[in-house]
Scaffold this motif. Structure first.
Motif, PDB file in Angstrom:
ATOM      1  N   PHE A 207     -22.152  41.434  11.968  1.00 57.87           N
ATOM      2  CA  PHE A 207     -22.683  42.450  12.881  1.00 57.87           C
ATOM      3  C   PHE A 207     -21.874  43.729  12.670  1.00 57.87           C
ATOM      4  O   PHE A 207     -20.654  43.737  12.870  1.00 57.87           O
ATOM      5  N   THR A 208     -22.531  44.797  12.253  1.00 57.22           N
ATOM      6  CA  THR A 208     -21.853  46.051  11.950  1.00 57.22           C
ATOM      7  C   THR A 208     -21.863  46.960  13.177  1.00 57.22           C
ATOM      8  O   THR A 208     -22.920  47.192  13.777  1.00 57.22           O
ATOM      9  N   VAL A 209     -20.680  47.470  13.536  1.00 53.25           N
ATOM     10  CA  VAL A 209     -20.517  48.293  14.733  1.00 53.25           C
ATOM     11  C   VAL A 209     -19.675  49.514  14.397  1.00 53.25           C
ATOM     12  O   VAL A 209     -19.045  49.587  13.336  1.00 53.25           O
ATOM     13  N   GLU A 210     -19.661  50.480  15.324  1.00 56.63           N
ATOM     14  CA  GLU A 210     -18.840  51.673  15.156  1.00 56.63           C
ATOM     15  C   GLU A 210     -17.702  51.659  16.171  1.00 56.63           C
ATOM     16  O   GLU A 210     -17.912  51.332  17.346  1.00 56.63           O
ATOM     17  N   GLN A 211     -16.534  52.001  15.701  1.00 56.40           N
ATOM     18  CA  GLN A 211     -15.348  51.995  16.552  1.00 56.40           C
ATOM     19  C   GLN A 211     -15.550  52.924  17.754  1.00 56.40           C
ATOM     20  O   GLN A 211     -16.095  54.019  17.632  1.00 56.40           O
ATOM     21  N   GLY A 212     -15.128  52.446  18.934  1.00 53.11           N
ATOM     22  CA  GLY A 212     -15.194  53.240  20.152  1.00 53.11           C
ATOM     23  C   GLY A 212     -16.487  53.126  20.913  1.00 53.11           C
ATOM     24  O   GLY A 212     -16.586  53.609  22.050  1.00 53.11           O
ATOM     25  N   LYS A 213     -17.500  52.472  20.335  1.00 54.57           N
ATOM     26  CA  LYS A 213     -18.783  52.353  21.023  1.00 54.57           C
ATOM     27  C   LYS A 213     -18.940  50.968  21.641  1.00 54.57           C
ATOM     28  O   LYS A 213     -18.221  50.025  21.297  1.00 54.57           O
ATOM     29  N   THR A 214     -19.893  50.851  22.567  1.00 49.69           N
ATOM     30  CA  THR A 214     -20.150  49.591  23.274  1.00 49.69           C
ATOM     31  C   THR A 214     -21.512  49.043  22.846  1.00 49.69           C
ATOM     32  O   THR A 214     -22.498  49.791  22.776  1.00 49.69           O
ATOM     33  N   TYR A 215     -21.553  47.727  22.600  1.00 45.57           N
ATOM     34  CA  TYR A 215     -22.765  47.075  22.114  1.00 45.57           C
ATOM     35  C   TYR A 215     -23.135  45.907  23.033  1.00 45.57           C
ATOM     36  O   TYR A 215     -22.273  45.304  23.676  1.00 45.57           O
ATOM     37  N   ARG A 216     -24.420  45.606  23.041  1.00 46.66           N
ATOM     38  CA  ARG A 216     -24.929  44.483  23.816  1.00 46.66           C
ATOM     39  C   ARG A 216     -25.215  43.312  22.881  1.00 46.66           C
ATOM     40  O   ARG A 216     -25.863  43.469  21.845  1.00 46.66           O
ATOM     41  N   PHE A 217     -24.730  42.136  23.249  1.00 39.71           N
ATOM     42  CA  PHE A 217     -24.972  40.909  22.504  1.00 39.71           C
ATOM     43  C   PHE A 217     -25.744  39.940  23.408  1.00 39.71           C
ATOM     44  O   PHE A 217     -25.261  39.587  24.485  1.00 39.71           O
ATOM     45  N   ARG A 218     -26.940  39.532  22.969  1.00 43.52           N
ATOM     46  CA  ARG A 218     -27.761  38.571  23.707  1.00 43.52           C
ATOM     47  C   ARG A 218     -27.579  37.210  23.043  1.00 43.52           C
ATOM     48  O   ARG A 218     -28.120  36.961  21.959  1.00 43.52           O
ATOM     49  N   ILE A 219     -26.821  36.332  23.684  1.00 42.99           N
ATOM     50  CA  ILE A 219     -26.398  35.067  23.085  1.00 42.99           C
ATOM     51  C   ILE A 219     -27.238  33.935  23.655  1.00 42.99           C
ATOM     52  O   ILE A 219     -27.261  33.720  24.877  1.00 42.99           O
ATOM     53  N   SER A 220     -27.914  33.187  22.790  1.00 45.16           N
ATOM     54  CA  SER A 220     -28.737  32.050  23.224  1.00 45.16           C
ATOM     55  C   SER A 220     -28.328  30.808  22.444  1.00 45.16           C
ATOM     56  O   SER A 220     -28.152  30.872  21.215  1.00 45.16           O
ATOM     57  N   ASN A 221     -28.207  29.687  23.150  1.00 40.57           N
ATOM     58  CA  ASN A 221     -27.946  28.408  22.500  1.00 40.57           C
ATOM     59  C   ASN A 221     -29.292  27.755  22.213  1.00 40.57           C
ATOM     60  O   ASN A 221     -29.940  27.204  23.101  1.00 40.57           O
ATOM     61  N   VAL A 222     -29.708  27.788  20.943  1.00 45.51           N
ATOM     62  CA  VAL A 222     -31.008  27.248  20.532  1.00 45.51           C
ATOM     63  C   VAL A 222     -30.847  25.879  19.875  1.00 45.51           C
ATOM     64  O   VAL A 222     -31.776  25.395  19.217  1.00 45.51           O
ATOM     65  N   GLY A 223     -29.681  25.246  20.064  1.00 49.98           N
ATOM     66  CA  GLY A 223     -29.407  23.972  19.407  1.00 49.98           C
ATOM     67  C   GLY A 223     -30.120  22.802  20.049  1.00 49.98           C
ATOM     68  O   GLY A 223     -30.944  22.950  20.957  1.00 49.98           O
ATOM     69  N   LEU A 224     -29.744  21.605  19.576  1.00 48.88           N
ATOM     70  CA  LEU A 224     -30.409  20.383  20.021  1.00 48.88           C
ATOM     71  C   LEU A 224     -29.710  19.713  21.187  1.00 48.88           C
ATOM     72  O   LEU A 224     -30.357  19.233  22.116  1.00 48.88           O
ATOM     73  N   GLN A 225     -28.357  19.630  21.144  1.00 53.48           N
ATOM     74  CA  GLN A 225     -27.717  18.838  22.186  1.00 53.48           C
ATOM     75  C   GLN A 225     -26.333  19.309  22.611  1.00 53.48           C
ATOM     76  O   GLN A 225     -25.880  18.919  23.687  1.00 53.48           O
ATOM     77  N   HIS A 226     -25.647  20.141  21.861  1.00 50.30           N
ATOM     78  CA  HIS A 226     -24.249  20.428  22.172  1.00 50.30           C
ATOM     79  C   HIS A 226     -24.053  21.781  22.848  1.00 50.30           C
ATOM     80  O   HIS A 226     -24.608  22.803  22.420  1.00 50.30           O
ATOM     81  N   SER A 227     -23.235  21.767  23.909  1.00 47.85           N
ATOM     82  CA  SER A 227     -22.746  23.004  24.494  1.00 47.85           C
ATOM     83  C   SER A 227     -21.802  23.672  23.510  1.00 47.85           C
ATOM     84  O   SER A 227     -21.066  23.002  22.784  1.00 47.85           O
ATOM     85  N   LEU A 228     -21.811  25.005  23.505  1.00 45.63           N
ATOM     86  CA  LEU A 228     -21.011  25.762  22.540  1.00 45.63           C
ATOM     87  C   LEU A 228     -20.208  26.833  23.260  1.00 45.63           C
ATOM     88  O   LEU A 228     -20.655  27.396  24.255  1.00 45.63           O
ATOM     89  N   ASN A 229     -19.021  27.115  22.731  1.00 42.60           N
ATOM     90  CA  ASN A 229     -18.186  28.189  23.256  1.00 42.60           C
ATOM     91  C   ASN A 229     -18.228  29.353  22.276  1.00 42.60           C
ATOM     92  O   ASN A 229     -18.047  29.180  21.068  1.00 42.60           O
TER      93      ASN A 229
END
Length: 449
Positions: A207-229
């Motif tokens: 994921f390419t970003v620019e220093q000093g800026k704020t970005y939004r990350f939409r994180i989804s667990n699309v797996g089969l069975q395991h919780s993820l950190n």
């Protein structure tokens, strides 16, 4: 005389046309999508696999929309087997047959197409879609859904410099049909072979970003069975939205994301110009699997370095405390501007309390999972069709009890009745030694305890 499968498919088409007349009267904007679902070679863990592609993509394309948009998604099934898509988190209003789970609508036969008509009415937030039959989710066919606020509706944070979809999930090298046969033979799935980030194994996603800026990350667990950190080396994450609800903006160094969940966080690029690890690892497992991606500063002077940041492993209290810390932002506008009204849980007239208890066991030599001792088996006719066309003998309302029975697991087409506009309190009970994620299709709900 038509074969039964052809007759059911024709009923689906008739039902679709009848409901289209209702939806077509809406005046909100329309967005049109045409998807072709195929098999193709993918290499997420370095070996060739047969994956499910949508328009040649793995994962599938993101769906971009705005509150109240009508989404017209024409899906062509070029697989040699039926295919069905569930739109996880989209509230189906007057069109629950579109939800895309077996029992509510027809799978798309091989070589056929079906047009899903969805309206993201009074919704915002981060969600995803996935295939819901034949264990096809283990082969791909999933992608992100984002619903943006309308331009005049205030959002409780400044507009970020960028917006990323991050799909994480456990993954197997084995073909999805082989995994399905493991369950059919009466066994549980083995440990997964790895963790994917946007369809890539370790060091594949960037994921390419620019220093000093704020970005939004939409994180989804699309797996089969395991919780993820999920965590980002050297960076904090400010949680701002969970599946369509703006939250009190709490900062975390890592987040547990259970199967089916979607979190939206803001991350400020406040570190020296270099690359940083994005780490995802399994939770509550004897063997901890970890996968990494890269947060790449556009002016980076150094590649990723140092150890991969560690996270929690088997600590259950850690995850429970995180869940307890997430609170709704009652002062923020949602799909509509504030004030949006309020409710007091103690004053709601609860018309019914349902306790749902999960269990596992073998029935007729096959591994089965049950709710209140009933393990669901699909009827010959999708339930919504049987209801709409008044086809008798397909299912029986009340075939699953409101309370755990404590009895042995048995097979039935479990259907529970409810009253329109009723407030139902649901208590989930899990006595298993694994995490259970519940998918409450098409409903808005509040976690109260």
């Amino acid at each position: 005389m038509l074969p039964k499968s052809a007759l059911i498919w024709q009923l689906c088409v008739v039902y679709f046309l009848a409901m289209f007349a209702i939806v077509a009267r809406a005046e909100s904007p329309y967005r049109f999508f045409t998807w072709n679902v195929t098999y193709g070679d993918i290499y997420p863990l370095g070996v060739r696999q047969q994956g499910i592609l949508i328009n040649g993509q793995f994962p599938g394309p993101d769906i971009y929309s705005v509150t109240n948009d009508n989404l017209i998604i024409n899906v062509h099934n070029s697989l040699p087997e039926p295919f069905l898509i569930s739109w996880n988190g989209v509230q189906q209003r007057r069109n629950s047959y579109e939800d895309g789970v077996y029992g509510t609508t027809c799978p798309i036969p091989p070589g056929k197409n079906f047009t899903y008509i969805l309206q993201v009415k009074d919704q915002i937030g981060s969600y995803f879609y996935f295939p819901s039959v034949g264990f096809q989710k283990a082969a791909g066919g999933f992608g992100g859904i984002r619903i943006l606020s309308r331009p005049l509706i205030p959002v409780p944070f400044p507009e970020p410099a960028g917006d990323f979809t991050v799909l994480i999930g456990d993954w197997y090298k084995a073909n999805h049909n082989k995994l399905k046969s493991v369950l059919d033979r009466g066994h549980r799935l083995p440990s997964p072979d790895g963790i994917l980030i946007n369809g890539h194994g370790s060091n594949g996603a960037s994921f390419t970003v620019e220093q000093g800026k704020t970005y939004r990350f939409r994180i989804s667990n699309v797996g089969l069975q395991h919780s993820l950190n999920f965590r980002i080396q050297g960076h904090k994450m400010k949680l701002v939205e969970v599946e369509g609800t703006h939250t009190i903006q709490t900062t975390y160094s890592s987040l547990d994301v259970h199967v089916g969940q979607s979190y939206s966080v803001l991350v400020t690029m406040d570190q020296p110009p270099q690359d940083f690890y994005i780490a995802v690892s399994t939770r509550f497992t004897n063997k901890v699997l970890t996968s990494t991606g890269t947060l790449h500063y556009s002016n980076s002077a150094h590649p990723v370095s140092g150890p991969v940041p560690g996270g929690p492993t088997t600590q259950i209290d850690w995850s429970l405390n995180q869940a307890r810390s997430i609170r709704t932002n009652l002062t923020a506008s949602g799909p509509r501007p504030n004030p949006q009204g309020s409710y007091h849980y103690g004053l709601i007239n609860i018309s019914r309390t349902i306790k749902l208890e999960s269990s596992a066991g073998q029935v007729n030599g096959k591994q089965r999972y049950a709710v209140n001792s009933v393990s669901f088996i699909p009827a010959d006719t999708p339930l919504k069709l049987a209801d709409y066309f008044k086809i008798g003998g397909v299912f029986r309302v009340g075939s699953i009890q409101d309370q755990p029975t404590g009895g042995n697991i048995y097979l039935d087409t479990s259907v529970m009745g409810a009253d329109f506009r009723g407030f139902i309190e649901i208590v989930f009970q899990n006595h298993e030694n694994i995490v259970q994620s519940w998918h409450i299709d098409g409903y808005n709900f509040w976690v109260v305890g």
